[in-house]
Design a protein around this motif. Structure first.
Motif, short mmCIF file in Angstrom:
data_model
loop_
_atom_site.label_atom_id
_atom_site.label_comp_id
_atom_site.label_asym_id
_atom_site.label_seq_id
_atom_site.Cartn_x
_atom_site.Cartn_y
_atom_site.Cartn_z
N GLN A 155 0.72 -1.39 -0.25
CA GLN A 155 -0.34 -0.15 0.02
C GLN A 155 0.94 1.73 0.15
OE1 GLN A 155 -2.31 -0.65 3.23
NE2 GLN A 155 -4.32 -1.03 1.76
N LEU A 156 2.48 1.67 0.62
CA LEU A 156 2.98 2.63 0.04
C LEU A 156 3.42 2.39 -1.33
CD1 LEU A 156 4.99 2.75 4.04
CD2 LEU A 156 3.15 3.95 3.11
N GLY A 157 2.83 1.64 -1.88
CA GLY A 157 4.00 1.95 -3.66
C GLY A 157 4.74 1.33 -3.62
N TRP A 158 4.84 -0.76 -2.79
CA TRP A 158 5.70 -1.33 -3.25
C TRP A 158 7.20 -1.05 -2.81
CZ3 TRP A 158 4.37 -6.41 -3.75
CH2 TRP A 158 3.01 -6.83 -3.90
N ARG A 159 7.23 -0.39 -1.82
CA ARG A 159 8.59 -0.18 -0.16
C ARG A 159 8.29 0.33 1.29
NH1 ARG A 159 7.48 4.93 1.45
NH2 ARG A 159 5.92 6.25 1.16
N LEU A 160 9.30 0.07 1.74
CA LEU A 160 9.14 -0.36 3.25
C LEU A 160 9.22 0.76 4.18
CD1 LEU A 160 12.27 -3.17 3.91
CD2 LEU A 160 9.50 -3.43 2.94
N PHE A 183 10.06 -9.91 2.07
CA PHE A 183 9.45 -9.09 0.77
C PHE A 183 11.57 -7.95 0.04
CE2 PHE A 183 5.12 -6.48 -0.08
CZ PHE A 183 4.32 -7.82 -0.60
N GLY A 184 11.70 -8.29 0.91
CA GLY A 184 13.10 -7.61 0.60
C GLY A 184 14.36 -8.31 -0.41
N SER A 185 14.50 -9.65 0.06
CA SER A 185 14.98 -10.86 -0.06
C SER A 185 14.20 -11.17 -1.26
CB SER A 185 15.60 -11.53 0.86
OG SER A 185 14.19 -12.85 0.85
N VAL A 189 10.44 -5.20 -3.11
CA VAL A 189 10.71 -3.98 -2.68
C VAL A 189 11.98 -3.28 -2.22
CG1 VAL A 189 8.35 -3.89 -1.37
CG2 VAL A 189 10.75 -5.01 0.36
N ASP A 190 12.95 -2.57 -2.36
CA ASP A 190 14.38 -2.41 -2.03
C ASP A 190 14.74 -2.54 -0.76
OD1 ASP A 190 14.64 -1.32 -4.43
OD2 ASP A 190 14.30 0.80 -4.62
N GLU A 191 15.55 -3.03 -0.68
CA GLU A 191 15.82 -3.47 1.04
C GLU A 191 16.54 -2.63 1.33
OE1 GLU A 191 18.59 -7.37 -0.56
OE2 GLU A 191 17.22 -7.95 1.26
N THR A 192 15.71 -1.55 2.34
CA THR A 192 16.30 -0.16 2.43
C THR A 192 16.12 -0.37 4.36
OG1 THR A 192 13.32 0.59 1.85
CG2 THR A 192 14.86 1.19 1.03
N PRO A 193 16.67 0.63 4.68
CA PRO A 193 16.64 0.21 6.00
C PRO A 193 15.66 0.17 6.76
CG PRO A 193 18.47 1.62 5.77
CD PRO A 193 17.84 1.32 4.91
#
Lengths: 421, 421
Positions: free
Chosen positions: A236-241, A265-267, A271-275
């Motif tokens: 819902q955030l647009g495919w991001r953490l 989702f990151g692996s 999504v990008d593996e953002t912290p």
């Protein structure tokens, strides 16, 4: 833990989608998928391990609005949505600008899980438990509960055409008893504390091979349902953490599973593996994990709960140590708040965003406030608050602090005068 | 009706999307879009008229999950979702095979609108009313109510950052008062009946130019929100109309608007114009429309309500004659059921499908049962039941008929023995 296995079937060829095995969270020993919940080597808790293969955004987006859009990431058969179920999930993630302003943070989101079929996140975990239980050969859906889980199990069993056995303390509020009874399963009230009810459930699970106590002998599958909260937030955030997320802690399971969802989702490259940083919220009247966090301990010392946040009142949280791991690994924190702060949290959320949360939601909001004030939660980082249950179920918590502005005679003048005061 | 206009603004260039004018339902006279609700020629009720232009399935499907995916069919600005709102709609349509079997029909669907933000369909109409009221220049959101509407208005105003004035009878159950008060608007309880409260609201609407009483002076816009129930049902069925639909009647507005939605979808080519029949459901203790239908009358004689289905207890339903028109034009019927049947309807729906409806939902289910038994509803035609509110708000209606199977001591044997009885 007295029963290692409560196997209703000896088959080993269960179709549980991408689930590959059960893995011990303590010793890592793997065992084939089965109706088991404790490690045969060390008695540690078992968790589902997966072989995901390729999972694409398009496939998820083409799925139903319910949690079954994530079936490729859950221990359920690929045919899961063909069986009648309550179709949980797909709840709102609302941009909470008013609350952000009140709390002094830049960007805030509220995940409002009161939109679920029985108005709490428990519909998610019960949905996955029922699907796995069907495949594992169980025939009765059961649980010990103090409310939300009882509602979710009774409703899910009714819709699936299963028998249910729901055990609750006899001291439970009449509203919660009615809500559990209306679905016409076997609701049994037990003279005793929730701990007593839980003990009875453990005994019954060991003695009745085809009863799936969702949070006891089906727990490894059940718990995975909480991952869908994390998946939905990210999608819902647009495919991001998000950068920060605040999650209430009862057993601690939900927090660890949202963390697991973000990592998956990151692996998987979804999504990008953002912290991100995971924060835990407890009521001071039942804060064993918060206490351990602050003391720097790895173990959690059980407490006797005394708080209005009854849905979080687990004195010996099974997943407490794992919740500590998630919070510490991601650089988050755990905090706890008084019952008075809980009520103020409920009111603040309702007043600013029109969302009426149960006491657990009050804990989350009040804890976020406290974490911001102490500088542990970064006000410039984007933050998500998980609201996991409904205010209609904990009305008594509001006490006399909420009520009409005035009671007047039936005239327009009387109303106008009352508004001037 | 004392006030024809309650105009807070004299501008005539309102951006209300596809809305073109207000049209009198009695004499057909058209007037420009404005904060008006009664015809200047004949005092008849005004309704929104549209110029839709082209509306495509793809555009709707690409929209948000809320009612705003249908913004091109509603009297709201195209920027509607940029303003904070409760994001209503997107509720489940579940295939109700268990209930179908119990009722002896071939194919049945339940539209479960308890998943809305404050757990009733009122979030839909209030969402549209707020959006239109903002554009029309109002500054306060208000209503007279007996419960569901009060919750929806107070929550929507809180989230939008608007003031709210909510008027309810002081005899209302404590739960409904708490639910309306928690959002911290101005809740005023009035010593009197709902009719008294309504009269006070009419007076206040005439005297306070910037107060939008959603169901009084903004009613033409507000009522359009119910169309989204019809749109969603048709889209969720895979872009087609059901053959039969059963809808509860309070004012009668919802029934006429679902009918309007089906006709619009047909004329816009979004669905095939297949025949459908609209059925109305009332509680016998407040059944003026059912009485008129059975007597073959075009007018509705007001009654004094006496039923547990309080959310349907409108003795003088404003849209009763139009509801009669919809039902007769489509070849449907209207039936009414006793309070005892209402409770049985609630229990039947909960037991078979795990959906816990308020009394209005019990009216719908029990009426469907009665219509099937009398042969008025075709058991071989696909049917949709509208469940528009939540059982958590009308717990008292269950009385002593719902409760635990047994209360036992804290032992597994005691539970097993209780289950044998």
């Amino acid at each position: 833990m007295t029963a290692v296995s409560s196997a209703p079937s000896t088959s080993t060829s269960f179709d549980l989608g991408p689930a590959r095995a059960l893995s011990c969270r303590e010793c890592g020993h793997e065992t084939p998928l089965a109706p088991e919940y404790a490690c045969q080597e060390c008695f540690g808790p078992l968790e589902v391990a997966y072989d995901f293969g390729r999972v694409r955004r398009e496939d998820i987006e083409a799925g139903p609005r319910s949690i079954w859009r994530y079936k490729g990431l859950l221990p359920v058969p690929s045919t899961v949505s063909a069986h009648p179920n309550t179709e949980p999930g797909g709840t709102r993630l609302i941009q909470a600008d008013n609350l952000a302003k009140a709390l002094g943070v830049r960007k805030l989101w509220v995940k409002d899980d009161t939109g679920n079929p029985t108005h709490s996140f428990k519909d998610r975990v019960v949905g996955v438990a029922l699907a796995a239980a069907r495949e594992l050969g169980f025939r009765v859906l059961a649980c010990p509960s103090t409310g939300n889980l009882a509602n979710a199990v009774a409703a899910a069993a009714a819709r699936a055409g299963w028998q249910s056995v729901v055990l609750v303390p006899s001291s439970l509020e009449r509203a919660k008893i009615l809500m559990s009874a209306v679905y016409d399963g076997s609701l049994i009230t037990i003279d005793g504390t929730y701990d007593d009810v839980n003990r009875v459930a453990q005994e019954l699970a060991a003695e009745n091979e085809d009863w799936a106590f969702v949070n006891v002998n089906v727990r490894p599958y059940y718990a995975e349902g909480s991952k869908t909260l994390g998946y939905e937030v990210a999608e819902q955030l647009g495919w991001r953490l998000p950068e920060q997320i605040v999650i209430p802690i009862a057993s601690g399971s939900q927090l660890t599973k949202v963390d697991k969802a973000f990592r998956e989702f990151g692996s998987l490259g979804l999504v990008d593996e953002t912290p991100y940083r995971v924060f835990g919220a407890q009521a001071t009247g039942c804060s064993p994990v918060s206490t351990a966090f602050k003391a720097g301990h790895d173990t959690v010392v059980p407490v006797r709960p005394d708080t209005i946040a009854r849905s979080l009142a687990i004195g010996a949280p099974a997943d407490g140590p794992y919740a500590l791991d998630s919070v510490r690994r991601t650089g988050g924190a755990i905090e706890d708040v008084t019952d008075e702060e809980v009520v103020e949290g409920i009111r603040l959320l309702a007043r600013t965003e029109g969302v009426f949360a149960e006491t657990a939601g009050g804990v989350t909001v009040a804890t976020a406030k406290k974490l911001i004030e102490s500088g542990k939660l970064d006000p410039d980082a984007e933050t998500v608050l998980l609201i996991t249950g409904d205010g209609l179920k904990t009305l008594d918590a509001l006490g006399d602090r909420v009520g009409p502005r005035a009671t007047v005679a039936a005239s327009a003048d009387a109303v106008i005068n009352a508004l001037k005061d």
